[in-house]
Motif scaffolding. Structure first.
Motif, PDB file in Angstrom:
ATOM      1  N   GLN A  53      19.017  -1.119   7.181  1.00 30.30           N
ATOM      2  CA  GLN A  53      18.073  -0.781   6.283  1.00 30.30           C
ATOM      3  C   GLN A  53      16.683  -1.236   6.173  1.00 30.30           C
ATOM      4  O   GLN A  53      16.660  -2.617   6.339  1.00 30.30           O
ATOM      5  CB  GLN A  53      18.543  -1.016   4.789  1.00 30.30           C
ATOM      6  CG  GLN A  53      17.659  -0.176   3.898  1.00 30.30           C
ATOM      7  CD  GLN A  53      18.002  -0.448   2.294  1.00 30.30           C
ATOM      8  OE1 GLN A  53      19.006  -0.870   2.032  1.00 30.30           O
ATOM      9  NE2 GLN A  53      17.263  -0.006   1.509  1.00 30.30           N
ATOM     10  N   VAL A  54      15.797  -0.840   6.833  1.00 32.96           N
ATOM     11  CA  VAL A  54      14.543  -1.207   6.956  1.00 32.96           C
ATOM     12  C   VAL A  54      13.639  -1.533   5.864  1.00 32.96           C
ATOM     13  O   VAL A  54      13.605  -0.559   4.908  1.00 32.96           O
ATOM     14  CB  VAL A  54      13.572  -0.356   8.013  1.00 32.96           C
ATOM     15  CG1 VAL A  54      12.186  -0.800   8.167  1.00 32.96           C
ATOM     16  CG2 VAL A  54      14.062   0.031   9.204  1.00 32.96           C
ATOM     17  N   GLN A  55      13.208  -2.780   5.564  1.00 33.44           N
ATOM     18  CA  GLN A  55      12.290  -3.021   4.361  1.00 33.44           C
ATOM     19  C   GLN A  55      11.147  -3.900   4.790  1.00 33.44           C
ATOM     20  O   GLN A  55      11.092  -4.444   5.599  1.00 33.44           O
ATOM     21  CB  GLN A  55      13.244  -4.038   3.696  1.00 33.44           C
ATOM     22  CG  GLN A  55      14.446  -3.359   2.877  1.00 33.44           C
ATOM     23  CD  GLN A  55      15.181  -4.310   1.835  1.00 33.44           C
ATOM     24  OE1 GLN A  55      15.008  -5.440   2.084  1.00 33.44           O
ATOM     25  NE2 GLN A  55      15.666  -3.915   0.724  1.00 33.44           N
ATOM     26  N   LEU A  56      10.184  -3.116   4.271  1.00 36.61           N
ATOM     27  CA  LEU A  56       8.662  -3.918   4.467  1.00 36.61           C
ATOM     28  C   LEU A  56       8.243  -4.431   3.272  1.00 36.61           C
ATOM     29  O   LEU A  56       8.191  -3.656   2.107  1.00 36.61           O
ATOM     30  CB  LEU A  56       7.814  -2.751   5.241  1.00 36.61           C
ATOM     31  CG  LEU A  56       8.218  -2.214   6.332  1.00 36.61           C
ATOM     32  CD1 LEU A  56       7.446  -1.086   6.901  1.00 36.61           C
ATOM     33  CD2 LEU A  56       8.247  -2.962   7.563  1.00 36.61           C
ATOM     34  N   ALA A  57       7.922  -5.677   3.198  1.00 33.32           N
ATOM     35  CA  ALA A  57       7.297  -6.143   1.801  1.00 33.32           C
ATOM     36  C   ALA A  57       5.666  -6.791   1.984  1.00 33.32           C
ATOM     37  O   ALA A  57       5.552  -7.611   2.674  1.00 33.32           O
ATOM     38  CB  ALA A  57       8.048  -7.292   1.177  1.00 33.32           C
ATOM     39  N   GLU A  58       4.843  -6.130   1.526  1.00 35.64           N
ATOM     40  CA  GLU A  58       3.458  -6.585   1.375  1.00 35.64           C
ATOM     41  C   GLU A  58       3.346  -7.778   0.329  1.00 35.64           C
ATOM     42  O   GLU A  58       3.802  -7.727  -0.736  1.00 35.64           O
ATOM     43  CB  GLU A  58       2.403  -5.320   1.310  1.00 35.64           C
ATOM     44  CG  GLU A  58       2.670  -4.196   2.189  1.00 35.64           C
ATOM     45  CD  GLU A  58       3.443  -2.962   1.831  1.00 35.64           C
ATOM     46  OE1 GLU A  58       3.322  -1.837   1.862  1.00 35.64           O
ATOM     47  OE2 GLU A  58       4.393  -3.149   0.566  1.00 35.64           O
ATOM     48  N   SER A  59       2.170  -8.509   0.580  1.00 34.75           N
ATOM     49  CA  SER A  59       1.733  -9.420  -0.318  1.00 34.75           C
ATOM     50  C   SER A  59       0.138  -9.612   0.149  1.00 34.75           C
ATOM     51  O   SER A  59      -0.150  -9.307   1.391  1.00 34.75           O
ATOM     52  CB  SER A  59       2.533 -10.589  -0.268  1.00 34.75           C
ATOM     53  OG  SER A  59       2.338 -11.238   1.010  1.00 34.75           O
ATOM     54  N   GLY A  60      -0.449 -10.267  -0.690  1.00 38.46           N
ATOM     55  CA  GLY A  60      -1.697 -10.675  -0.556  1.00 38.46           C
ATOM     56  C   GLY A  60      -2.918  -9.881  -1.252  1.00 38.46           C
ATOM     57  O   GLY A  60      -4.094 -10.461  -0.966  1.00 38.46           O
ATOM     58  N   GLY A  61      -2.529  -8.861  -1.756  1.00 39.82           N
ATOM     59  CA  GLY A  61      -3.625  -8.141  -2.339  1.00 39.82           C
ATOM     60  C   GLY A  61      -4.288  -9.027  -3.766  1.00 39.82           C
ATOM     61  O   GLY A  61      -3.802  -9.736  -4.109  1.00 39.82           O
ATOM     62  N   GLY A  62      -5.421  -8.322  -4.237  1.00 32.15           N
ATOM     63  CA  GLY A  62      -6.005  -9.061  -5.360  1.00 32.15           C
ATOM     64  C   GLY A  62      -7.097  -8.433  -5.698  1.00 32.15           C
ATOM     65  O   GLY A  62      -7.652  -7.143  -5.067  1.00 32.15           O
ATOM     66  N   LEU A  63      -8.054  -9.132  -6.645  1.00 36.37           N
ATOM     67  CA  LEU A  63      -9.462  -8.627  -6.809  1.00 36.37           C
ATOM     68  C   LEU A  63     -10.256  -9.413  -6.208  1.00 36.37           C
ATOM     69  O   LEU A  63     -10.292 -10.804  -6.167  1.00 36.37           O
ATOM     70  CB  LEU A  63      -9.673  -8.676  -8.278  1.00 36.37           C
ATOM     71  CG  LEU A  63     -10.969  -8.487  -8.932  1.00 36.37           C
ATOM     72  CD1 LEU A  63     -11.518  -7.097  -8.766  1.00 36.37           C
ATOM     73  CD2 LEU A  63     -10.905  -8.811 -10.368  1.00 36.37           C
ATOM     74  N   VAL A  64     -11.513  -9.025  -5.448  1.00 31.78           N
ATOM     75  CA  VAL A  64     -12.507  -9.879  -4.842  1.00 31.78           C
ATOM     76  C   VAL A  64     -13.764  -9.258  -4.831  1.00 31.78           C
ATOM     77  O   VAL A  64     -13.891  -8.002  -4.991  1.00 31.78           O
ATOM     78  CB  VAL A  64     -11.901  -9.976  -3.304  1.00 31.78           C
ATOM     79  CG1 VAL A  64     -11.986  -8.654  -2.584  1.00 31.78           C
ATOM     80  CG2 VAL A  64     -12.932 -11.042  -2.755  1.00 31.78           C
ATOM     81  N   GLN A  65     -14.721  -9.971  -4.729  1.00 31.75           N
ATOM     82  CA  GLN A  65     -16.212  -9.603  -5.027  1.00 31.75           C
ATOM     83  C   GLN A  65     -16.502  -8.811  -3.537  1.00 31.75           C
ATOM     84  O   GLN A  65     -16.076  -9.454  -2.674  1.00 31.75           O
ATOM     85  CB  GLN A  65     -17.154 -10.434  -5.557  1.00 31.75           C
ATOM     86  CG  GLN A  65     -17.127 -10.850  -6.824  1.00 31.75           C
ATOM     87  CD  GLN A  65     -18.121 -11.937  -7.253  1.00 31.75           C
ATOM     88  OE1 GLN A  65     -18.734 -12.528  -6.366  1.00 31.75           O
ATOM     89  NE2 GLN A  65     -18.371 -11.870  -8.392  1.00 31.75           N
ATOM     90  N   ALA A  66     -17.426  -8.134  -3.415  1.00 32.66           N
ATOM     91  CA  ALA A  66     -18.135  -7.524  -2.280  1.00 32.66           C
ATOM     92  C   ALA A  66     -18.591  -8.629  -1.483  1.00 32.66           C
ATOM     93  O   ALA A  66     -19.211  -9.414  -1.742  1.00 32.66           O
ATOM     94  CB  ALA A  66     -19.476  -6.534  -2.637  1.00 32.66           C
ATOM     95  N   GLY A  67     -18.260  -8.462  -0.161  1.00 33.48           N
ATOM     96  CA  GLY A  67     -18.540  -9.576   0.844  1.00 33.48           C
ATOM     97  C   GLY A  67     -17.616 -10.620   0.740  1.00 33.48           C
ATOM     98  O   GLY A  67     -17.494 -11.414   1.719  1.00 33.48           O
ATOM     99  N   GLY A  68     -16.438 -10.579   0.212  1.00 39.95           N
ATOM    100  CA  GLY A  68     -15.285 -11.588   0.288  1.00 39.95           C
ATOM    101  C   GLY A  68     -14.250 -11.248   1.300  1.00 39.95           C
ATOM    102  O   GLY A  68     -14.299 -10.133   1.757  1.00 39.95           O
ATOM    103  N   SER A  69     -13.415 -11.974   1.084  1.00 40.16           N
ATOM    104  CA  SER A  69     -12.166 -11.825   2.404  1.00 40.16           C
ATOM    105  C   SER A  69     -10.788 -11.896   1.539  1.00 40.16           C
ATOM    106  O   SER A  69     -10.684 -12.456   0.539  1.00 40.16           O
ATOM    107  CB  SER A  69     -12.331 -12.955   3.381  1.00 40.16           C
ATOM    108  OG  SER A  69     -13.440 -12.999   3.911  1.00 40.16           O
ATOM    109  N   LEU A  70      -9.966 -10.982   1.917  1.00 40.89           N
ATOM    110  CA  LEU A  70      -8.385 -11.219   1.561  1.00 40.89           C
ATOM    111  C   LEU A  70      -7.598 -11.049   2.914  1.00 40.89           C
ATOM    112  O   LEU A  70      -8.094 -10.381   3.850  1.00 40.89           O
ATOM    113  CB  LEU A  70      -8.059  -9.935   0.819  1.00 40.89           C
ATOM    114  CG  LEU A  70      -8.639 -10.068  -0.711  1.00 40.89           C
ATOM    115  CD1 LEU A  70      -8.209  -8.724  -1.405  1.00 40.89           C
ATOM    116  CD2 LEU A  70      -7.750 -11.164  -1.479  1.00 40.89           C
ATOM    117  N   ARG A  71      -6.521 -11.591   2.794  1.00 37.40           N
ATOM    118  CA  ARG A  71      -5.486 -11.481   3.887  1.00 37.40           C
ATOM    119  C   ARG A  71      -4.029 -10.980   3.365  1.00 37.40           C
ATOM    120  O   ARG A  71      -3.627 -11.505   2.679  1.00 37.40           O
ATOM    121  CB  ARG A  71      -5.174 -12.834   4.549  1.00 37.40           C
ATOM    122  CG  ARG A  71      -4.413 -12.769   5.939  1.00 37.40           C
ATOM    123  CD  ARG A  71      -4.156 -14.225   6.572  1.00 37.40           C
ATOM    124  NE  ARG A  71      -3.528 -14.123   7.750  1.00 37.40           N
ATOM    125  CZ  ARG A  71      -2.166 -14.871   7.795  1.00 37.40           C
ATOM    126  NH1 ARG A  71      -1.756 -15.532   7.055  1.00 37.40           N
ATOM    127  NH2 ARG A  71      -1.865 -14.716   9.292  1.00 37.40           N
TER     128      ARG A  71
END
Length: 127
Positions: A1-19
């Motif tokens: 069974q294929v499973q994909l689990a995302e992480s790393g989202g959130g709230l950031v100000q314009a110009g910022g970064s997320l991974r």
């Protein structure tokens, strides 16, 4: 069974970064194109970026609006794919989904060619 689990989202100000990260299990990772899609409220799910499987060159492709700001990368040993997002804009706000496909290379930007999806992670960019 294929499973994909995302992480790393959130709230950031314009110009910022997320991974964002996506950990895959239940599949032979090297045989799959790994992609990121996103869906904003009231809009269709749209293609963001894809890392093609090593057998087709292992290249990266991006939608025009994120070129130069986002970078997709994959670790075939750890079965993970990442999306580094820099210079974020309010219009990048969406739920981001990881997806896996074995479709032909010509079709890897099309959401309907992906049958394996993660649960999504929210990215919110404030102005």
């Amino acid at each position: 069974q294929v499973q994909l689990a995302e992480s790393g989202g959130g709230l950031v100000q314009a110009g910022g970064s997320l991974r964002l990260s996506c950990e895959a299990s239940g599949l032979t990772f090297r045989n799959y194109h790994m992609a990121w899609f996103r869906q904003a409220p009231g809009k269709n799910r749209e293609f963001v970026a894809v890392s093609s499987r090593p057998g087709t060159g292992g290249n990266s492709y991006y939608t025009e609006s994120v070129k130069g700001r986002f970078t997709i990368s994959r670790d075939n040993t750890k079965k993970m794919v990442h999306l580094q997002m820099n210079a974020l804009k309010p219009e990048d706000t969406a739920v981001y989904y990881c997806a896996a496909s074995q479709a032909a290379l010509s079709s890897i930007r099309q959401a309907e060619m992906y049958f394996n999806w993660g649960q999504g992670t929210q990215v919110t960019v404030s102005s």
